[in-house]
Design a protein around this motif. Sequence first.
Motif, PDB file in Angstrom:
ATOM      1  N   ILE A  12      34.323  35.780  54.847  1.00  0.00           N
ATOM      2  CA  ILE A  12      33.737  35.969  53.359  1.00  0.00           C
ATOM      3  C   ILE A  12      32.648  34.694  53.060  1.00  0.00           C
ATOM      4  CG2 ILE A  12      34.185  36.156  51.064  1.00  0.00           C
ATOM      5  CD1 ILE A  12      37.026  37.597  52.121  1.00  0.00           C
ATOM      6  N   PRO A  13      31.626  35.009  52.727  1.00  0.00           N
ATOM      7  CA  PRO A  13      30.645  33.724  52.458  1.00  0.00           C
ATOM      8  C   PRO A  13      31.503  32.896  51.190  1.00  0.00           C
ATOM      9  CG  PRO A  13      29.661  35.750  52.108  1.00  0.00           C
ATOM     10  CD  PRO A  13      30.835  36.124  52.317  1.00  0.00           C
ATOM     11  N   TYR A  14      31.537  31.842  51.597  1.00  0.00           N
ATOM     12  CA  TYR A  14      31.991  30.629  50.645  1.00  0.00           C
ATOM     13  C   TYR A  14      31.643  30.746  49.227  1.00  0.00           C
ATOM     14  CZ  TYR A  14      33.657  25.992  49.043  1.00  0.00           C
ATOM     15  OH  TYR A  14      34.154  25.093  48.350  1.00  0.00           O
ATOM     16  N   ARG A  15      30.426  31.086  48.835  1.00  0.00           N
ATOM     17  CA  ARG A  15      29.895  31.240  47.372  1.00  0.00           C
ATOM     18  C   ARG A  15      30.538  32.359  46.736  1.00  0.00           C
ATOM     19  NH1 ARG A  15      26.526  28.458  43.972  1.00  0.00           N
ATOM     20  NH2 ARG A  15      25.834  29.996  42.522  1.00  0.00           N
ATOM     21  N   THR A  16      30.782  33.488  47.660  1.00  0.00           N
ATOM     22  CA  THR A  16      31.283  34.668  47.051  1.00  0.00           C
ATOM     23  C   THR A  16      32.712  34.297  46.436  1.00  0.00           C
ATOM     24  OG1 THR A  16      29.924  36.012  48.604  1.00  0.00           O
ATOM     25  CG2 THR A  16      32.100  37.001  47.727  1.00  0.00           C
ATOM     26  N   VAL A  17      33.519  33.653  47.319  1.00  0.00           N
ATOM     27  CA  VAL A  17      34.765  33.310  46.929  1.00  0.00           C
ATOM     28  C   VAL A  17      35.055  32.380  45.948  1.00  0.00           C
ATOM     29  CG1 VAL A  17      36.940  32.204  47.576  1.00  0.00           C
ATOM     30  CG2 VAL A  17      35.529  33.874  49.179  1.00  0.00           C
ATOM     31  N   THR A  18      33.891  31.299  45.654  1.00  0.00           N
ATOM     32  CA  THR A  18      33.724  30.502  44.456  1.00  0.00           C
ATOM     33  C   THR A  18      33.428  31.382  43.279  1.00  0.00           C
ATOM     34  OG1 THR A  18      33.068  28.502  46.021  1.00  0.00           O
ATOM     35  CG2 THR A  18      32.566  28.532  43.621  1.00  0.00           C
ATOM     36  N   GLU A  19      32.710  32.430  43.338  1.00  0.00           N
ATOM     37  CA  GLU A  19      32.276  33.107  42.353  1.00  0.00           C
ATOM     38  C   GLU A  19      33.477  34.052  41.857  1.00  0.00           C
ATOM     39  OE1 GLU A  19      29.349  32.984  40.634  1.00  0.00           O
ATOM     40  OE2 GLU A  19      29.026  31.324  41.663  1.00  0.00           O
ATOM     41  N   TRP A  20      34.334  34.398  42.672  1.00  0.00           N
ATOM     42  CA  TRP A  20      35.473  34.993  42.246  1.00  0.00           C
ATOM     43  C   TRP A  20      36.451  34.218  41.579  1.00  0.00           C
ATOM     44  CZ3 TRP A  20      36.839  37.647  47.490  1.00  0.00           C
ATOM     45  CH2 TRP A  20      35.905  38.709  47.983  1.00  0.00           C
ATOM     46  N   GLU A  21      36.735  32.953  42.059  1.00  0.00           N
ATOM     47  CA  GLU A  21      37.457  32.048  41.498  1.00  0.00           C
ATOM     48  C   GLU A  21      37.112  31.581  40.110  1.00  0.00           C
ATOM     49  OE1 GLU A  21      38.211  29.058  44.587  1.00  0.00           O
ATOM     50  OE2 GLU A  21      39.866  30.259  45.186  1.00  0.00           O
ATOM     51  N   LEU A  22      35.737  31.599  40.038  1.00  0.00           N
ATOM     52  CA  LEU A  22      35.254  30.905  38.621  1.00  0.00           C
ATOM     53  C   LEU A  22      34.985  32.274  37.688  1.00  0.00           C
ATOM     54  CD1 LEU A  22      32.302  28.751  39.935  1.00  0.00           C
ATOM     55  CD2 LEU A  22      34.596  28.320  38.800  1.00  0.00           C
ATOM     56  N   ASP A  23      35.408  33.328  38.062  1.00  0.00           N
ATOM     57  CA  ASP A  23      35.505  34.633  37.399  1.00  0.00           C
ATOM     58  C   ASP A  23      34.048  35.166  37.080  1.00  0.00           C
ATOM     59  OD1 ASP A  23      37.123  36.707  36.281  1.00  0.00           O
ATOM     60  OD2 ASP A  23      37.209  35.840  34.661  1.00  0.00           O
ATOM     61  N   ASN A  24      33.014  34.690  37.733  1.00  0.00           N
ATOM     62  CA  ASN A  24      31.571  34.922  37.746  1.00  0.00           C
ATOM     63  C   ASN A  24      31.391  36.525  38.023  1.00  0.00           C
ATOM     64  OD1 ASN A  24      31.102  32.845  35.904  1.00  0.00           O
ATOM     65  ND2 ASN A  24      30.446  31.432  38.004  1.00  0.00           N
ATOM     66  N   ARG A  25      31.991  36.623  39.145  1.00  0.00           N
ATOM     67  CA  ARG A  25      32.129  38.133  39.970  1.00  0.00           C
ATOM     68  C   ARG A  25      33.494  38.319  40.105  1.00  0.00           C
ATOM     69  NH1 ARG A  25      28.598  37.459  45.188  1.00  0.00           N
ATOM     70  NH2 ARG A  25      29.182  39.640  45.356  1.00  0.00           N
ATOM     71  N   HIS A  26      33.641  39.789  40.463  1.00  0.00           N
ATOM     72  CA  HIS A  26      34.898  40.267  40.765  1.00  0.00           C
ATOM     73  C   HIS A  26      35.066  40.782  42.087  1.00  0.00           C
ATOM     74  CE1 HIS A  26      36.481  39.535  36.688  1.00  0.00           C
ATOM     75  NE2 HIS A  26      34.991  39.844  36.330  1.00  0.00           N
ATOM     76  N   ALA A  27      35.702  40.452  42.799  1.00  0.00           N
ATOM     77  CA  ALA A  27      36.239  41.210  44.249  1.00  0.00           C
ATOM     78  C   ALA A  27      36.404  42.364  44.060  1.00  0.00           C
ATOM     79  CB  ALA A  27      37.343  40.448  45.039  1.00  0.00           C
ATOM     80  N   PRO A  28      35.790  43.620  44.816  1.00  0.00           N
ATOM     81  CA  PRO A  28      36.255  44.891  44.719  1.00  0.00           C
ATOM     82  C   PRO A  28      37.387  45.131  44.944  1.00  0.00           C
ATOM     83  CG  PRO A  28      34.075  44.525  45.848  1.00  0.00           C
ATOM     84  CD  PRO A  28      34.749  43.390  45.780  1.00  0.00           C
ATOM     85  N   GLU A  29      38.106  46.251  44.334  1.00  0.00           N
ATOM     86  CA  GLU A  29      39.385  46.482  44.523  1.00  0.00           C
ATOM     87  C   GLU A  29      39.811  46.771  45.887  1.00  0.00           C
ATOM     88  OE1 GLU A  29      43.259  46.907  43.591  1.00  0.00           O
ATOM     89  OE2 GLU A  29      41.703  46.400  42.093  1.00  0.00           O
ATOM     90  N   TYR A  30      38.786  47.430  46.801  1.00  0.00           N
ATOM     91  CA  TYR A  30      39.458  47.877  48.188  1.00  0.00           C
ATOM     92  C   TYR A  30      39.214  46.359  48.819  1.00  0.00           C
ATOM     93  CZ  TYR A  30      34.316  47.058  49.689  1.00  0.00           C
ATOM     94  OH  TYR A  30      33.042  46.499  49.783  1.00  0.00           O
ATOM     95  N   VAL A  31      38.414  45.406  48.428  1.00  0.00           N
ATOM     96  CA  VAL A  31      38.576  44.130  49.386  1.00  0.00           C
ATOM     97  C   VAL A  31      39.860  43.595  48.935  1.00  0.00           C
ATOM     98  CG1 VAL A  31      37.473  41.935  49.664  1.00  0.00           C
ATOM     99  CG2 VAL A  31      35.889  43.819  49.381  1.00  0.00           C
ATOM    100  N   LEU A  32      40.279  43.636  47.780  1.00  0.00           N
ATOM    101  CA  LEU A  32      41.751  42.824  47.570  1.00  0.00           C
ATOM    102  C   LEU A  32      42.668  43.821  48.455  1.00  0.00           C
ATOM    103  CD1 LEU A  32      41.098  42.359  43.643  1.00  0.00           C
ATOM    104  CD2 LEU A  32      40.786  40.856  45.687  1.00  0.00           C
TER     105      LEU A  32
END
Length: 54
Positions: A12-32
């Motif tokens: 998973i791209p580092y930037r994507t996980v960072t955005e999830w953690e910062l609550d700027n983006r949300h991981a899709p439910e299926y990914v979780l």
Amino acid sequence: MNRKEFCKYFQIPYRTVTEWELDNRHAPEYVLRLLEYYIQHEIIKKENVEDESV
């Protein structure tokens, strides 16, 4: 496991996980759900390997 290792392990791209953690983006439910499924099965697999070595 730190964030960098997590990203590399799950590809998973580092930037994507960072955005999830910062609550700027949300991981899709299926990914979780997929991550949860994978982690649970890795734990079971690890426990089985440990039991076999005893």
